[in-house]
Scaffold this motif. Structure first.
Motif, PDB file in Angstrom:
ATOM      1  N   SER A  76       0.834  -1.205   0.000  1.00 57.08           N
ATOM      2  CA  SER A  76       0.000   0.000   0.000  1.00 57.08           C
ATOM      3  C   SER A  76       0.867   1.253   0.000  1.00 57.08           C
ATOM      4  O   SER A  76       1.964   1.266   0.575  1.00 57.08           O
ATOM      5  N   PHE A  77       0.353   2.316  -0.575  1.00 61.25           N
ATOM      6  CA  PHE A  77       1.060   3.594  -0.544  1.00 61.25           C
ATOM      7  C   PHE A  77       1.239   4.075   0.892  1.00 61.25           C
ATOM      8  O   PHE A  77       2.122   4.878   1.177  1.00 61.25           O
ATOM      9  N   ASN A  78       0.429   3.570   1.813  1.00 68.13           N
ATOM     10  CA  ASN A  78       0.489   3.982   3.214  1.00 68.13           C
ATOM     11  C   ASN A  78       1.594   3.296   4.009  1.00 68.13           C
ATOM     12  O   ASN A  78       1.704   3.530   5.217  1.00 68.13           O
ATOM     13  N   GLU A  79       2.407   2.450   3.397  1.00 64.12           N
ATOM     14  CA  GLU A  79       3.512   1.795   4.113  1.00 64.12           C
ATOM     15  C   GLU A  79       4.448   2.873   4.663  1.00 64.12           C
ATOM     16  O   GLU A  79       4.789   3.831   3.961  1.00 64.12           O
ATOM     17  N   PRO A  80       4.896   2.724   5.911  1.00 62.06           N
ATOM     18  CA  PRO A  80       5.738   3.763   6.512  1.00 62.06           C
ATOM     19  C   PRO A  80       7.056   3.991   5.777  1.00 62.06           C
ATOM     20  O   PRO A  80       7.570   5.114   5.776  1.00 62.06           O
ATOM     21  N   PHE A  81       7.597   2.984   5.107  1.00 61.43           N
ATOM     22  CA  PHE A  81       8.889   3.148   4.437  1.00 61.43           C
ATOM     23  C   PHE A  81       8.808   4.034   3.203  1.00 61.43           C
ATOM     24  O   PHE A  81       9.815   4.591   2.764  1.00 61.43           O
ATOM     25  N   PHE A  82       7.609   4.199   2.617  1.00 63.16           N
ATOM     26  CA  PHE A  82       7.499   5.032   1.420  1.00 63.16           C
ATOM     27  C   PHE A  82       7.702   6.513   1.710  1.00 63.16           C
ATOM     28  O   PHE A  82       7.983   7.285   0.796  1.00 63.16           O
ATOM     29  N   VAL A  83       7.593   6.921   2.955  1.00 64.79           N
ATOM     30  CA  VAL A  83       7.826   8.329   3.307  1.00 64.79           C
ATOM     31  C   VAL A  83       9.226   8.758   2.878  1.00 64.79           C
ATOM     32  O   VAL A  83       9.426   9.859   2.381  1.00 64.79           O
ATOM     33  N   GLY A  84      10.201   7.867   3.054  1.00 61.39           N
ATOM     34  CA  GLY A  84      11.570   8.236   2.709  1.00 61.39           C
ATOM     35  C   GLY A  84      12.176   7.429   1.584  1.00 61.39           C
ATOM     36  O   GLY A  84      13.313   7.682   1.183  1.00 61.39           O
ATOM     37  N   HIS A  85      11.445   6.485   1.017  1.00 63.09           N
ATOM     38  CA  HIS A  85      12.035   5.600  -0.012  1.00 63.09           C
ATOM     39  C   HIS A  85      11.092   5.451  -1.193  1.00 63.09           C
ATOM     40  O   HIS A  85      10.459   4.421  -1.336  1.00 63.09           O
ATOM     41  N   PHE A  86      10.916   6.261  -2.040  1.00 65.60           N
ATOM     42  CA  PHE A  86      11.442   7.607  -2.159  1.00 65.60           C
ATOM     43  C   PHE A  86      10.241   8.535  -2.245  1.00 65.60           C
ATOM     44  O   PHE A  86       9.243   8.157  -2.844  1.00 65.60           O
ATOM     45  N   PRO A  87      10.304   9.750  -1.690  1.00 68.03           N
ATOM     46  CA  PRO A  87       9.115  10.602  -1.618  1.00 68.03           C
ATOM     47  C   PRO A  87       8.398  10.823  -2.954  1.00 68.03           C
ATOM     48  O   PRO A  87       7.177  10.836  -2.997  1.00 68.03           O
TER      49      PRO A  87
ATOM     50  N   TYR B  47       9.061   8.890  -5.764  1.00 64.38           N
ATOM     51  CA  TYR B  47       9.146   7.665  -6.567  1.00 64.38           C
ATOM     52  C   TYR B  47       9.143   6.475  -5.609  1.00 64.38           C
ATOM     53  O   TYR B  47      10.184   5.881  -5.339  1.00 64.38           O
ATOM     54  N   PRO B  48       7.969   6.126  -5.053  1.00 68.83           N
ATOM     55  CA  PRO B  48       7.924   5.081  -4.029  1.00 68.83           C
ATOM     56  C   PRO B  48       8.271   3.695  -4.559  1.00 68.83           C
ATOM     57  O   PRO B  48       7.647   3.209  -5.497  1.00 68.83           O
ATOM     58  N   VAL B  49       9.305   3.102  -3.964  1.00 62.46           N
ATOM     59  CA  VAL B  49       9.773   1.764  -4.313  1.00 62.46           C
ATOM     60  C   VAL B  49       9.984   0.998  -3.008  1.00 62.46           C
ATOM     61  O   VAL B  49      10.632   1.503  -2.090  1.00 62.46           O
ATOM     62  N   MET B  50       9.448  -0.206  -2.925  1.00 63.58           N
ATOM     63  CA  MET B  50       9.659  -1.019  -1.725  1.00 63.58           C
ATOM     64  C   MET B  50      11.128  -1.409  -1.637  1.00 63.58           C
ATOM     65  O   MET B  50      11.686  -1.949  -2.598  1.00 63.58           O
ATOM     66  N   PRO B  51      11.772  -1.137  -0.493  1.00 61.86           N
ATOM     67  CA  PRO B  51      13.194  -1.502  -0.360  1.00 61.86           C
ATOM     68  C   PRO B  51      13.417  -3.004  -0.521  1.00 61.86           C
ATOM     69  O   PRO B  51      12.648  -3.822   0.027  1.00 61.86           O
ATOM     70  N   GLY B  52      14.449  -3.356  -1.253  1.00 60.01           N
ATOM     71  CA  GLY B  52      14.768  -4.763  -1.481  1.00 60.01           C
ATOM     72  C   GLY B  52      14.974  -5.533  -0.189  1.00 60.01           C
ATOM     73  O   GLY B  52      14.567  -6.689  -0.070  1.00 60.01           O
ATOM     74  N   VAL B  53      15.581  -4.895   0.787  1.00 60.86           N
ATOM     75  CA  VAL B  53      15.823  -5.570   2.060  1.00 60.86           C
ATOM     76  C   VAL B  53      14.501  -5.961   2.728  1.00 60.86           C
ATOM     77  O   VAL B  53      14.424  -6.994   3.403  1.00 60.86           O
ATOM     78  N   LEU B  54      13.436  -5.179   2.518  1.00 61.49           N
ATOM     79  CA  LEU B  54      12.135  -5.527   3.092  1.00 61.49           C
ATOM     80  C   LEU B  54      11.449  -6.638   2.304  1.00 61.49           C
ATOM     81  O   LEU B  54      10.675  -7.412   2.877  1.00 61.49           O
ATOM     82  N   ILE B  55      11.727  -6.727   1.021  1.00 61.47           N
ATOM     83  CA  ILE B  55      11.219  -7.870   0.242  1.00 61.47           C
ATOM     84  C   ILE B  55      11.866  -9.153   0.768  1.00 61.47           C
ATOM     85  O   ILE B  55      11.181 -10.162   0.987  1.00 61.47           O
ATOM     86  N   VAL B  56      13.170  -9.103   1.017  1.00 64.63           N
ATOM     87  CA  VAL B  56      13.867 -10.267   1.573  1.00 64.63           C
ATOM     88  C   VAL B  56      13.317 -10.586   2.967  1.00 64.63           C
ATOM     89  O   VAL B  56      13.089 -11.752   3.302  1.00 64.63           O
ATOM     90  N   GLU B  57      13.079  -9.575   3.767  1.00 63.13           N
ATOM     91  CA  GLU B  57      12.498  -9.794   5.102  1.00 63.13           C
ATOM     92  C   GLU B  57      11.118 -10.434   5.001  1.00 63.13           C
ATOM     93  O   GLU B  57      10.782 -11.324   5.788  1.00 63.13           O
ATOM     94  N   ALA B  58      10.307 -10.008   4.040  1.00 64.97           N
ATOM     95  CA  ALA B  58       8.986 -10.614   3.856  1.00 64.97           C
ATOM     96  C   ALA B  58       9.129 -12.101   3.502  1.00 64.97           C
ATOM     97  O   ALA B  58       8.378 -12.941   4.016  1.00 64.97           O
ATOM     98  N   MET B  59      10.103 -12.426   2.661  1.00 69.96           N
ATOM     99  CA  MET B  59      10.346 -13.833   2.333  1.00 69.96           C
ATOM    100  C   MET B  59      10.760 -14.600   3.593  1.00 69.96           C
ATOM    101  O   MET B  59      10.304 -15.729   3.821  1.00 69.96           O
ATOM    102  N   ALA B  60      11.593 -13.981   4.421  1.00 72.73           N
ATOM    103  CA  ALA B  60      12.048 -14.627   5.658  1.00 72.73           C
ATOM    104  C   ALA B  60      10.884 -14.828   6.630  1.00 72.73           C
ATOM    105  O   ALA B  60      10.826 -15.851   7.332  1.00 72.73           O
ATOM    106  N   GLN B  61       9.966 -13.876   6.686  1.00 70.93           N
ATOM    107  CA  GLN B  61       8.810 -14.042   7.561  1.00 70.93           C
ATOM    108  C   GLN B  61       7.928 -15.197   7.088  1.00 70.93           C
ATOM    109  O   GLN B  61       7.415 -15.971   7.904  1.00 70.93           O
ATOM    110  N   ALA B  62       7.770 -15.329   5.784  1.00 73.93           N
ATOM    111  CA  ALA B  62       7.025 -16.474   5.256  1.00 73.93           C
ATOM    112  C   ALA B  62       7.737 -17.771   5.635  1.00 73.93           C
ATOM    113  O   ALA B  62       7.093 -18.757   6.035  1.00 73.93           O
ATOM    114  N   ALA B  63       9.077 -17.778   5.554  1.00 72.08           N
ATOM    115  CA  ALA B  63       9.852 -18.952   5.970  1.00 72.08           C
ATOM    116  C   ALA B  63       9.649 -19.241   7.452  1.00 72.08           C
ATOM    117  O   ALA B  63       9.565 -20.407   7.857  1.00 72.08           O
ATOM    118  N   GLY B  64       9.539 -18.188   8.253  1.00 75.94           N
ATOM    119  CA  GLY B  64       9.296 -18.371   9.681  1.00 75.94           C
ATOM    120  C   GLY B  64       7.973 -19.059   9.951  1.00 75.94           C
ATOM    121  O   GLY B  64       7.894 -19.988  10.771  1.00 75.94           O
TER     122      GLY B  64
END
Length: 144
Positions: free
Chosen positions: A38-49, A51-68
């Motif tokens: 969602s555009f309302n994700e807190p990370f979009f405030v600074g990444h990037f104001p 040109y909002p792009v989900m940080p790659g590290v958070l995509i990896v974290e999401a994969m890790a949470q699914a693994a958890g």
């Protein structure tokens, strides 16, 4: 598995809970999870104001949470039992496309190997059937 089931199987909470639903789960084998971006994700405030792009590290974290979730469902444990899975390694991480507001991230994780308390997984993330990220993940099961 809906969000209530996820909350039972992960210790993560807002703003760091990065999966919304489990659509497929075979204990000991694989999981498919969803993250609605969602555009309302807190990370979009600074990444990037502008040109909002989900940080790659958070995509990896999401994969890790699914693994958890997959690991907890495989062992039958839950975080409330004093068990935690800690991220201990990432190999072969590649980012193929950007993830932007409005995308639905489909996270597919397979258990590759488990040796004592170390788990290895192969994970991919897709949007609309297109590969956006992939990585080999490693977690360690540890008591709290």
């Amino acid at each position: 598995m809906d969000i209530q089931g996820i909350l039972e199987h992960l210790p993560h909470r807002f703003p760091f809970l990065l999966i919304d639903r489990i659509t497929e789960l075979v204990p000991g084998e694989r999981v498919v999870a969803l993250k609605n971006v969602s555009f309302n994700e807190p990370f979009f405030v600074g990444h990037f104001p502008k040109y909002p792009v989900m940080p790659g590290v958070l995509i990896v974290e999401a994969m890790a949470q699914a693994a958890g979730v997959l690991s907890f469902k495989t062992t039958g444990d839950k975080p409330k039992d004093g068990i935690l899975y800690l991220f201990v390694g990432i190999d072969n991480a590649r980012f193929k496309a950007q993830v932007v507001p409005g995308d639905q991230l489909v996270l597919k994780v397979n258990i590759e190997r488990k040796l004592r308390n170390i788990w290895k997984y192969k994970a991919i993330a897709e949007v609309n059937g297109q590969l956006v990220a992939e990585a080999d993940l490693m977690c360690a099961q540890t008591p709290l």
